[in-house]
Design an enzyme around this catalytic site. Structure first.
Site, PDB file in Angstrom:
ATOM      1  N   HIS A   1      -0.373   0.284 -10.506  1.00  0.00           N
ATOM      2  CA  HIS A   1      -1.135  -0.633  -9.665  1.00  0.00           C
ATOM      3  C   HIS A   1      -1.467  -1.932 -10.407  1.00  0.00           C
ATOM      4  O   HIS A   1      -2.615  -2.323 -10.573  1.00  0.00           O
ATOM      5  CB  HIS A   1      -2.424   0.030  -9.159  1.00  0.00           C
ATOM      6  CG  HIS A   1      -2.926  -0.575  -7.880  1.00  0.00           C
ATOM      7  ND1 HIS A   1      -4.085  -0.184  -7.277  1.00  0.00           N
ATOM      8  CD2 HIS A   1      -2.410  -1.552  -7.093  1.00  0.00           C
ATOM      9  CE1 HIS A   1      -4.271  -0.889  -6.167  1.00  0.00           C
ATOM     10  NE2 HIS A   1      -3.255  -1.718  -6.047  1.00  0.00           N
TER      11      HIS A   1
ATOM     12  N   ARG B   1       0.864  -1.186   0.000  1.00  0.00           N
ATOM     13  CA  ARG B   1       0.000   0.000   0.000  1.00  0.00           C
ATOM     14  C   ARG B   1       0.901   1.236   0.000  1.00  0.00           C
ATOM     15  O   ARG B   1       1.969   1.247   0.636  1.00  0.00           O
ATOM     16  CB  ARG B   1      -0.923   0.010   1.228  1.00  0.00           C
ATOM     17  CG  ARG B   1      -2.082  -0.970   1.163  1.00  0.00           C
ATOM     18  CD  ARG B   1      -3.102  -0.566   0.110  1.00  0.00           C
ATOM     19  NE  ARG B   1      -4.243  -1.466   0.041  1.00  0.00           N
ATOM     20  CZ  ARG B   1      -4.323  -2.531  -0.749  1.00  0.00           C
ATOM     21  NH1 ARG B   1      -3.281  -2.845  -1.503  1.00  0.00           N
ATOM     22  NH2 ARG B   1      -5.410  -3.269  -0.776  1.00  0.00           N
TER      23      ARG B   1
ATOM     24  N   GLU C   1       2.228  12.157  -7.903  1.00  0.00           N
ATOM     25  CA  GLU C   1       2.810  13.350  -8.523  1.00  0.00           C
ATOM     26  C   GLU C   1       4.210  13.624  -7.976  1.00  0.00           C
ATOM     27  O   GLU C   1       5.109  14.059  -8.691  1.00  0.00           O
ATOM     28  CB  GLU C   1       1.903  14.560  -8.274  1.00  0.00           C
ATOM     29  CG  GLU C   1       0.670  14.608  -9.148  1.00  0.00           C
ATOM     30  CD  GLU C   1       1.005  14.907 -10.607  1.00  0.00           C
ATOM     31  OE1 GLU C   1       2.033  15.549 -10.860  1.00  0.00           O
ATOM     32  OE2 GLU C   1       0.229  14.485 -11.491  1.00  0.00           O
TER      33      GLU C   1
END
Length: 393
Positions: A271, A230, A258
């Site tokens: 992902h 995560r 970013e």
């Protein structure tokens, strides 16, 4: 007829395990009995009171308001291990890419202008991308669950040394762990020993920002850090600082941002961890089967907020009760049933932390007023009559 609402695209093969004579499945349903979800943020939606269970077609459940569901007596199921191989393969694709400088090498070739000396420039430029092989290198694995254990096993088969850390490892996962894995006492010990460190932890309060500046200060020079768990487990500012100081060679993450975008020391993927057909199917299969077992039998397996409860059905008249784990709850439930003249054929009660779950098989059907009386016992969170299994087959 059970109603299942899907908040994301769920594998068609998985949904086919829901018999259409018993289940209605759609993305927009009034009063669904259960919800199936992948990545949709359920914190931002109103979850109908009709929902009896939520199934997450994946491992992490941070997109689901688990605490609120627990307070309502709603189990939240997930699919631990169903996508483990997909993540494992991607981790090693990333490790190999980092070790052999594949990404910058590809970019170099792509940027070369055509010309008669093209091959000569290729040969001249390749020196800067020389890498190393994996045998004898050390992989640190933080989190030794279904994915972390598989990663550790694969690393050993590739000739790597493995040092692992997981203070909350389950007995089953410990048994599956290769004996060659060296157990570390702390995360710092893992970081000090490793050439690569890979994270396989859930995102909870105590793992948020776990890899911070203090911990990365212990890194070997040129460490590669991999995060396929995560995003918030890693402090991005600390990573950028470690990259600038050359203590971290590369950060490989499945969670672009970013802040990290375009940094030469960051390899960011969109992902992709569980993005394979096989993983999506496996997750859907597991969650569909769990939801069916819960709705049709009252059984609970792989719920993050409920205990495991499975009881062979000995009567068509079954009651399922979720309640706070407080003293005398079972006594109050059984007394209420006895006062109504109901004979308990079999009963099973188990707890997990503050939550408890009870299955009761009766010799006769419980009248609606008795169910209401039990529902009003302080601490009872939810109660339902589980349909007669014979009537839905």
């Amino acid at each position: 007829m059970f109603k299942i609402q899907t908040l994301n695209n769920i594998s068609v093969l998985g949904l086919e395990r829901l018999p259409r004579d018993r289940y209605e499945v759609a993305s927009a349903l009034a009063n669904p009995d259960a919800v199936m979800v992948r990545s949709a943020d359920m914190h931002k939606v109103e979850i109908p009171q009709s929902v009896k269970a939520i199934g997450r077609a994946g491992a992490g459940v941070n997109n689901i308001p688990v605490k609120k569901m627990s307070e309502r007596g709603v189990p939240v199921f997930n699919a631990p291990g169903a996508n483990a191989n997909a993540v494992n393969e991607l981790v090693f694709a990333a490790i190999l890419a980092a070790a052999r400088n594949v990404v910058p090498a590809v970019a170099y070739v792509s940027a070369l202008e055509p010309g008669a000396d093209f091959e000569a420039r290729v040969e001249e430029g390749k020196k800067q991308f020389a890498g190393f092989e994996l045998p004898g290198r050390t992989l640190g694995v933080i989190g030794l669950g279904a994915v972390g254990g598989l990663v550790a096993d694969t690393a050993i088969k590739l000739g790597m040394k493995v040092v692992g850390y997981d203070p909350e490892i389950t007995v089953d996962n410990a048994w599956r762990l290769p004996s060659a894995v060296k157990r570390a006492a702390t995360i710092d010990e893992v970081i000090k020993a490793a050439d690569f460190v890979t994270l396989h932890l859930p995102l909870v309060d105590k793992t948020r920002g776990l890899l911070d500046a203090k911990r990365l200060a212990h890194a070997r020079p040129r460490l590669t850090l991999l995060n396929f768990a995560r995003d918030a487990i890693v402090d991005e500012e600390a990573v950028l600082h470690a990259l600038a100081e050359k203590r971290l060679k590369r950060y490989v993450t499945d969670f672009p941002s970013e802040k990290l975008r375009g940094h030469p020391g960051v390899m960011a993927l969109p992902h992709l961890g569980a993005s394979t057909e096989e993983a999506e199917e496996n997750c859907a299969f597991m969650v569909v089967d769990q939801l069916r077992a819960f709705l049709e039998e009252g059984s609970v397996c792989n719920a993050v907020n409920f205990p495991i409860v499975e009881m062979a059905r000995e009567s068509p008249h079954r009651i399922a009760i979720a309640n706070a784990n407080v003293p005398n709850m079972v006594g109050q439930i059984s007394t209420t049933m006895a006062q109504a003249g109901l004979n308990i054929h079999n009963m099973l009660n188990k707890s997990k932390g503050e939550m408890a779950y009870t299955l009761v098989d009766l010799d006769s059907a419980a009248p609606a007023e008795v169910i209401q009386r039990i529902a009003h016992i302080p601490g009872v969170l939810s109660i339902r009559a589980v349909p007669d299994v014979a009537s839905i087959k």
